[in-house]
Design a protein around this motif. Structure first.
Motif, mmCIF file in Angstrom:
data_model
loop_
_atom_site.group_PDB
_atom_site.id
_atom_site.type_symbol
_atom_site.label_atom_id
_atom_site.label_comp_id
_atom_site.label_asym_id
_atom_site.label_seq_id
_atom_site.Cartn_x
_atom_site.Cartn_y
_atom_site.Cartn_z
ATOM 1 N N LEU A 108 0.818 -1.217 0.000
ATOM 2 C CA LEU A 108 0.000 0.000 0.000
ATOM 3 C C LEU A 108 0.852 1.268 0.000
ATOM 4 N N LEU A 109 2.176 1.081 0.006
ATOM 5 C CA LEU A 109 3.113 2.215 0.025
ATOM 6 C C LEU A 109 2.817 3.142 1.203
ATOM 7 N N ARG A 110 2.947 2.567 2.395
ATOM 8 C CA ARG A 110 2.783 3.319 3.633
ATOM 9 C C ARG A 110 4.145 3.367 4.335
ATOM 10 N N PRO A 111 5.063 4.218 3.880
ATOM 11 C CA PRO A 111 6.412 4.206 4.451
ATOM 12 C C PRO A 111 6.459 4.550 5.932
ATOM 13 N N GLU A 112 5.568 5.421 6.417
ATOM 14 C CA GLU A 112 5.580 5.749 7.842
ATOM 15 C C GLU A 112 5.224 4.522 8.674
ATOM 16 N N CYS A 113 4.214 3.774 8.225
ATOM 17 C CA CYS A 113 3.836 2.542 8.922
ATOM 18 C C CYS A 113 4.964 1.516 8.837
ATOM 19 N N LEU A 114 5.585 1.409 7.682
ATOM 20 C CA LEU A 114 6.655 0.434 7.497
ATOM 21 C C LEU A 114 7.816 0.710 8.438
ATOM 22 N N LEU A 115 8.224 1.971 8.559
ATOM 23 C CA LEU A 115 9.343 2.306 9.431
ATOM 24 C C LEU A 115 9.012 2.005 10.891
ATOM 25 N N LEU A 116 7.785 2.314 11.318
ATOM 26 C CA LEU A 116 7.386 2.006 12.696
ATOM 27 C C LEU A 116 7.440 0.502 12.959
ATOM 28 N N LEU A 117 6.934 -0.290 12.028
ATOM 29 C CA LEU A 117 6.919 -1.740 12.204
ATOM 30 C C LEU A 117 8.334 -2.300 12.274
ATOM 31 N N LEU A 118 9.177 -1.905 11.327
ATOM 32 C CA LEU A 118 10.549 -2.409 11.300
ATOM 33 C C LEU A 118 11.321 -1.941 12.529
ATOM 34 N N GLY A 119 11.101 -0.688 12.928
ATOM 35 C CA GLY A 119 11.798 -0.157 14.083
ATOM 36 C C GLY A 119 11.407 -0.828 15.387
ATOM 37 N N HIS A 120 10.213 -1.411 15.445
ATOM 38 C CA HIS A 120 9.775 -2.125 16.644
ATOM 39 C C HIS A 120 10.006 -3.632 16.542
ATOM 40 N N GLY A 121 10.741 -4.066 15.531
ATOM 41 C CA GLY A 121 11.168 -5.461 15.486
ATOM 42 C C GLY A 121 10.428 -6.374 14.550
ATOM 43 N N ALA A 122 9.499 -5.865 13.734
ATOM 44 C CA ALA A 122 8.823 -6.732 12.762
ATOM 45 C C ALA A 122 9.836 -7.237 11.735
ATOM 46 N N SER A 123 9.660 -8.469 11.308
ATOM 47 C CA SER A 123 10.611 -9.074 10.382
ATOM 48 C C SER A 123 10.382 -8.568 8.957
ATOM 49 N N PRO A 124 11.442 -8.112 8.278
ATOM 50 C CA PRO A 124 11.285 -7.656 6.892
ATOM 51 C C PRO A 124 11.374 -8.783 5.875
ATOM 52 N N GLY A 125 11.751 -9.999 6.332
ATOM 53 C CA GLY A 125 12.071 -11.044 5.370
ATOM 54 C C GLY A 125 11.124 -12.212 5.316
ATOM 55 N N LEU A 126 9.947 -12.129 5.964
ATOM 56 C CA LEU A 126 9.015 -13.254 5.933
ATOM 57 C C LEU A 126 8.334 -13.335 4.575
ATOM 58 N N GLY A 127 8.283 -14.534 3.995
ATOM 59 C CA GLY A 127 7.664 -14.712 2.694
ATOM 60 C C GLY A 127 6.190 -15.030 2.794
ATOM 61 N N ASP A 128 5.485 -14.900 1.662
ATOM 62 C CA ASP A 128 4.078 -15.264 1.604
ATOM 63 C C ASP A 128 3.960 -16.736 1.231
#
Length: 296
Positions: free
Chosen positions: A166-186
């Motif tokens: 959805l191209l939500r960079p603000e949400c993406l940065l918050l998630l990654l900064g709080h430890g969400a994994s960037p590499g999980l596949g579908d």
């Protein structure tokens, strides 16, 4: 009044009336949250006056987690703050079956925050995760698939994947900064980075805003993804390199092609800190940010 709801199994007419009353009170609660009524009044309604109808023929009060979903949809930040402060992680539990499709499990709150672009409430929820009992529980919440329902618009995607789609960079940065994994596949094994690169290579951006959103999301993923220049990414960079250089930018192209690696987030943070803090105040930095003093 709504609290007069009675469920009498075996008496179809009574069940019908009770269900209708629940629908009216549920709608009233939805409208009250939408209209931004004060949190104390909304809580009085939720605990004493409002019911929703479950598939098993029972009338139940809205849980804090279900109320938080309404606050997310309508961006009622004061109510979301009240729920998270009063109930902590209980406000992030999975909702009842009437709020889910196909019996999907898992809390959909992160996916809802990303889909509606509720950055302020997303930050509140991520801050509340510190109260979860274990790192495993925290990880399951951050990297869960939003309930995992295949009929849902989100398709069970992780919040990180959804933020990229959805191209939500603000949400993406918050998630990654709080430890969400960037590499999980579908289900097909595609990571958020894979999906974003395929989209950038296969679909022209619809205007400068979308092109910038793609680049910003890509930049965040590269900074948080260890060794991002492998497999698909390197093959893409080797094919039509000038096109990819134009799409993703020179620096990101060098990272994807393996010619260089992105600097660590610690290095980036220190660079920003040194540029923004006056030189005379650098001695006031915490010890872990100061150079190691080796004994002579």
């Amino acid at each position: 009044m709504p609290w007069d709801v009675e469920v009498q199994h075996g008496e179809g007419r009574s069940d019908y009336k009770s269900e209708k009353r629940c629908q009216r009170t549920s709608l009233a609660f939805y409208q009250a949250v939408r209209d931004g009524l004060p949190p104390w009044l909304l809580e009085d309604m939720r605990r004493m006056e409002v019911f929703h109808w479950e598939a098993d023929g029972q009338a139940r009060a809205f849980s804090p987690a279900e109320a938080l979903l309404y606050a997310l949809v309508h961006d009622h930040q004061a109510y979301a703050r009240h729920l998270l402060a009063g109930f902590s992680v209980a406000a992030l539990e999975p909702p009842s079956g009437s709020f889910r499709c196909c019996g999907a499990s898992g809390p959909p709150h992160l996916a809802a925050a990303v889909r509606y672009g509720r950055v302020a409430i997303l930050k509140m929820m991520l801050t509340a995760l510190k109260d979860l009992p274990s790192e495993g529980a925290r990880r399951r919440f951050l990297d869960g698939g939003g309930g995992g329902c295949p009929h849902d618009a989100d398709g069970g995607k992780t919040a990180v994947r959804l933020a990229c789609d959805l191209l939500r960079p603000e949400c993406l940065l918050l998630l990654l900064g709080h430890g969400a994994s960037p590499g999980l596949g579908d289900g097909a094994g595609a990571t958020p980075l894979d999906a974003l690169l395929r989209r950038m290579g296969g679909e022209p951006a619809r205007g400068p805003a979308e092109a910038r959103g793609r680049r910003v999301c890509l930049g965040y993923l590269l900074l948080f993804t260890p060794r991002p220049h492998q497999g698909l990414h390197q093959r893409l960079a080797e094919r039509e390199p000038e096109q990819w250089r134009r799409l993703v930018g020179t620096e990101a192209f060098r990272w994807l092609a393996g010619a260089a690696s992105p600097p660590s987030l610690f290095v980036r943070a220190m660079q920003t800190l040194v540029r923004s803090v006056p030189a005379e105040r650098l001695d006031c930095l915490p010890g872990f940010l100061k150079p190691i003093d080796f004994p002579l």
